[in-house]
Design a protein around this motif. Structure first.
Motif, PDB file in Angstrom:
ATOM      1  N   ALA A  66       0.823  -1.212   0.000  1.00 40.07           N
ATOM      2  CA  ALA A  66       0.000   0.000   0.000  1.00 40.07           C
ATOM      3  C   ALA A  66       0.856   1.261   0.000  1.00 40.07           C
ATOM      4  O   ALA A  66       1.924   1.311   0.601  1.00 40.07           O
ATOM      5  N   GLU A  67       0.346   2.269  -0.669  1.00 35.68           N
ATOM      6  CA  GLU A  67       0.990   3.581  -0.685  1.00 35.68           C
ATOM      7  C   GLU A  67       0.177   4.624   0.066  1.00 35.68           C
ATOM      8  O   GLU A  67       0.554   5.795   0.111  1.00 35.68           O
ATOM      9  N   GLY A  68      -0.937   4.179   0.643  1.00 31.72           N
ATOM     10  CA  GLY A  68      -1.747   5.102   1.408  1.00 31.72           C
ATOM     11  C   GLY A  68      -2.715   4.350   2.297  1.00 31.72           C
ATOM     12  O   GLY A  68      -3.129   3.228   1.988  1.00 31.72           O
ATOM     13  N   PHE A  69      -3.082   4.968   3.438  1.00 31.64           N
ATOM     14  CA  PHE A  69      -4.013   4.349   4.384  1.00 31.64           C
ATOM     15  C   PHE A  69      -4.902   5.433   4.966  1.00 31.64           C
ATOM     16  O   PHE A  69      -4.422   6.491   5.406  1.00 31.64           O
ATOM     17  N   SER A  78      -9.836   3.909  17.543  1.00 27.62           N
ATOM     18  CA  SER A  78      -9.520   2.919  16.513  1.00 27.62           C
ATOM     19  C   SER A  78      -8.806   3.564  15.331  1.00 27.62           C
ATOM     20  O   SER A  78      -7.839   3.014  14.786  1.00 27.62           O
ATOM     21  N   ASN A  79      -9.254   4.746  14.943  1.00 27.22           N
ATOM     22  CA  ASN A  79      -8.640   5.424  13.812  1.00 27.22           C
ATOM     23  C   ASN A  79      -7.188   5.802  14.088  1.00 27.22           C
ATOM     24  O   ASN A  79      -6.305   5.585  13.259  1.00 27.22           O
ATOM     25  N   ILE A  80      -6.947   6.375  15.243  1.00 32.76           N
ATOM     26  CA  ILE A  80      -5.585   6.787  15.573  1.00 32.76           C
ATOM     27  C   ILE A  80      -4.671   5.588  15.769  1.00 32.76           C
ATOM     28  O   ILE A  80      -3.532   5.554  15.294  1.00 32.76           O
ATOM     29  N   LEU A  81      -5.160   4.567  16.478  1.00 27.85           N
ATOM     30  CA  LEU A  81      -4.351   3.375  16.708  1.00 27.85           C
ATOM     31  C   LEU A  81      -3.996   2.708  15.382  1.00 27.85           C
ATOM     32  O   LEU A  81      -2.842   2.316  15.151  1.00 27.85           O
ATOM     33  N   SER A  82      -4.957   2.609  14.488  1.00 23.96           N
ATOM     34  CA  SER A  82      -4.705   2.002  13.184  1.00 23.96           C
ATOM     35  C   SER A  82      -3.685   2.802  12.390  1.00 23.96           C
ATOM     36  O   SER A  82      -2.777   2.242  11.766  1.00 23.96           O
ATOM     37  N   ALA A  83      -3.836   4.121  12.394  1.00 26.93           N
ATOM     38  CA  ALA A  83      -2.903   4.975  11.658  1.00 26.93           C
ATOM     39  C   ALA A  83      -1.481   4.815  12.190  1.00 26.93           C
ATOM     40  O   ALA A  83      -0.513   4.764  11.422  1.00 26.93           O
ATOM     41  N   ARG A  84      -1.340   4.711  13.499  1.00 28.45           N
ATOM     42  CA  ARG A  84      -0.003   4.557  14.091  1.00 28.45           C
ATOM     43  C   ARG A  84       0.599   3.194  13.769  1.00 28.45           C
ATOM     44  O   ARG A  84       1.788   3.080  13.475  1.00 28.45           O
ATOM     45  N   THR A  89       4.589   0.218  12.086  1.00 33.47           N
ATOM     46  CA  THR A  89       4.885  -1.203  11.874  1.00 33.47           C
ATOM     47  C   THR A  89       5.136  -1.528  10.414  1.00 33.47           C
ATOM     48  O   THR A  89       6.027  -2.309  10.086  1.00 33.47           O
ATOM     49  N   PHE A  90       4.348  -0.911   9.532  1.00 35.11           N
ATOM     50  CA  PHE A  90       4.441  -1.259   8.116  1.00 35.11           C
ATOM     51  C   PHE A  90       5.121  -0.184   7.267  1.00 35.11           C
ATOM     52  O   PHE A  90       5.310  -0.369   6.069  1.00 35.11           O
ATOM     53  N   GLY A  91       5.475   0.929   7.887  1.00 41.19           N
ATOM     54  CA  GLY A  91       6.240   1.948   7.183  1.00 41.19           C
ATOM     55  C   GLY A  91       5.481   2.708   6.115  1.00 41.19           C
ATOM     56  O   GLY A  91       6.086   3.273   5.195  1.00 41.19           O
ATOM     57  N   VAL A  92       4.155   2.743   6.224  1.00 47.51           N
ATOM     58  CA  VAL A  92       3.356   3.524   5.271  1.00 47.51           C
ATOM     59  C   VAL A  92       3.202   4.926   5.860  1.00 47.51           C
ATOM     60  O   VAL A  92       2.558   5.112   6.886  1.00 47.51           O
ATOM     61  N   HIS A  93       3.815   5.905   5.221  1.00 46.66           N
ATOM     62  CA  HIS A  93       3.816   7.261   5.788  1.00 46.66           C
ATOM     63  C   HIS A  93       2.655   8.116   5.303  1.00 46.66           C
ATOM     64  O   HIS A  93       2.322   9.124   5.924  1.00 46.66           O
ATOM     65  N   LEU A 111       2.079  15.351  16.185  1.00 43.01           N
ATOM     66  CA  LEU A 111       2.870  14.122  16.161  1.00 43.01           C
ATOM     67  C   LEU A 111       3.137  13.649  14.738  1.00 43.01           C
ATOM     68  O   LEU A 111       3.791  12.624  14.537  1.00 43.01           O
ATOM     69  N   GLY A 112       2.626  14.385  13.768  1.00 41.95           N
ATOM     70  CA  GLY A 112       2.902  14.049  12.379  1.00 41.95           C
ATOM     71  C   GLY A 112       1.890  13.137  11.726  1.00 41.95           C
ATOM     72  O   GLY A 112       2.131  12.609  10.642  1.00 41.95           O
ATOM     73  N   ILE A 113       0.734  12.917  12.367  1.00 45.79           N
ATOM     74  CA  ILE A 113      -0.328  12.096  11.765  1.00 45.79           C
ATOM     75  C   ILE A 113      -1.420  13.032  11.257  1.00 45.79           C
ATOM     76  O   ILE A 113      -2.139  13.651  12.042  1.00 45.79           O
ATOM     77  N   PRO A 114      -1.559  13.185   9.937  1.00 43.60           N
ATOM     78  CA  PRO A 114      -2.597  14.067   9.403  1.00 43.60           C
ATOM     79  C   PRO A 114      -3.982  13.593   9.832  1.00 43.60           C
ATOM     80  O   PRO A 114      -4.281  12.404   9.788  1.00 43.60           O
ATOM     81  N   THR A 115      -4.808  14.527  10.255  1.00 42.73           N
ATOM     82  CA  THR A 115      -6.149  14.180  10.713  1.00 42.73           C
ATOM     83  C   THR A 115      -7.186  15.079  10.049  1.00 42.73           C
ATOM     84  O   THR A 115      -6.884  16.187   9.609  1.00 42.73           O
ATOM     85  N   VAL A 116      -8.421  14.570   9.980  1.00 44.87           N
ATOM     86  CA  VAL A 116      -9.564  15.375   9.563  1.00 44.87           C
ATOM     87  C   VAL A 116     -10.497  15.419  10.764  1.00 44.87           C
ATOM     88  O   VAL A 116     -11.092  14.401  11.134  1.00 44.87           O
ATOM     89  N   ALA A 117     -10.579  16.584  11.396  1.00 40.02           N
ATOM     90  CA  ALA A 117     -11.432  16.730  12.578  1.00 40.02           C
ATOM     91  C   ALA A 117     -12.836  17.079  12.115  1.00 40.02           C
ATOM     92  O   ALA A 117     -13.090  18.194  11.667  1.00 40.02           O
ATOM     93  N   THR A 118     -13.746  16.125  12.204  1.00 40.70           N
ATOM     94  CA  THR A 118     -15.084  16.275  11.635  1.00 40.70           C
ATOM     95  C   THR A 118     -15.821  17.481  12.195  1.00 40.70           C
ATOM     96  O   THR A 118     -16.406  18.261  11.447  1.00 40.70           O
ATOM     97  N   VAL A 119     -15.804  17.665  13.512  1.00 41.91           N
ATOM     98  CA  VAL A 119     -16.527  18.781  14.120  1.00 41.91           C
ATOM     99  C   VAL A 119     -15.922  20.107  13.685  1.00 41.91           C
ATOM    100  O   VAL A 119     -16.627  21.048  13.319  1.00 41.91           O
ATOM    101  N   ARG A 120     -14.584  20.195  13.715  1.00 46.00           N
ATOM    102  CA  ARG A 120     -13.926  21.437  13.330  1.00 46.00           C
ATOM    103  C   ARG A 120     -14.191  21.763  11.869  1.00 46.00           C
ATOM    104  O   ARG A 120     -14.460  22.894  11.497  1.00 46.00           O
TER     105      ARG A 120
END
Length: 220
Positions: A66-69, A78-84, A89-93, A111-120
């Motif tokens: 994969a090149e994206g997740f 669940s979303n944050i844990l999965s992204a991390r 673990t798999f090196g998908v940036h 922390l460098g994990i792009p997020t989409v904050a639904t409420v914001r």
């Protein structure tokens, strides 16, 4: 390229179909097999039952190539844990996580994990329609120092070129919304009545730029 999506709700299923239409291979993960019905009968990608932070589930989804997740389930944790897990673990940036809590979203952005904050995102969209001066950004970089702004432009600028507008306000105009469609302007493009102008501006200059473009050009 291959993209893995965790969550087959309205966002995940729409994202999966859109990516497939653009020629990408897609795998969708969800704990509820019935959720895959949202993908429709023509979906040709993989569907995997499970959670996006389970190593075996990720391997089955093709995370190794994969090149994206995208983690777009209904749970922030669940979303944050999965992204991390995918990143560490798999090196998908190239990962992004949907977050409902805007406070958490800001932490994970740092922390460098792009997020989409639904409420914001929703509140920003409403504010942009309530405030005619366009003081709410269409996009802001994670550091908060640069924003893409739909800016109110005085009618006196109609007939001026993008080059003249950029020179007067010391900003960049990456695109203009005209007659229902976005266009990437040339320097010689003339600003027309009814155009919506989008500018890239440093946060510190926001008030200055709005004052310049919100008033008639000097000399008029």
């Amino acid at each position: 390229m291959h993209i893995v999506i965790m969550g087959c709700g309205r966002v995940g299923s729409t994202l999966a179909r859109s990516l497939e239409k653009r020629g990408h291979s897609v795998a969708v993960i969800d704990v509820q097999p019935d959720a895959f019905r949202r993908l429709g009968p023509d979906f040709g990608g993989r569907t995997v039952k499970g959670v996006g932070f389970d190593r075996e589930v990720l391997i089955e989804s093709g995370i190794a190539e994969a090149e994206g997740f995208a983690a777009v389930s209904s749970g922030d944790n669940s979303n944050i844990l999965s992204a991390r897990v995918v990143r560490e673990t798999f090196g998908v940036h190239n990962v992004v996580a949907r977050i409902y809590d805007p406070g958490r979203a800001e932490v994970y952005e740092r922390l460098g994990i792009p997020t989409v904050a639904t409420v914001r995102w929703t509140s920003d969209q409403v504010l942009r329609r309530l405030l005619p001066a366009g003081s709410e950004p269409q996009w802001r970089d994670p550091s908060g120092s640069v924003r893409l702004l739909e800016v109110h432009v005085n009618r006196g600028w109609v007939g001026r070129t993008i080059d003249q507008i950029e020179a007067a306000s010391a900003v960049r105009v990456p695109f203009v919304f005209r007659l229902g469609a976005g266009i990437v302007p040339k320097r010689s493009t003339v600003f027309q009545d009814g155009d919506l102008l989008y500018v890239a501006v440093a946060d510190a200059r926001l008030a200055e730029v709005e004052a310049i473009l919100g008033a008639a050009p000097k000399g008029e």
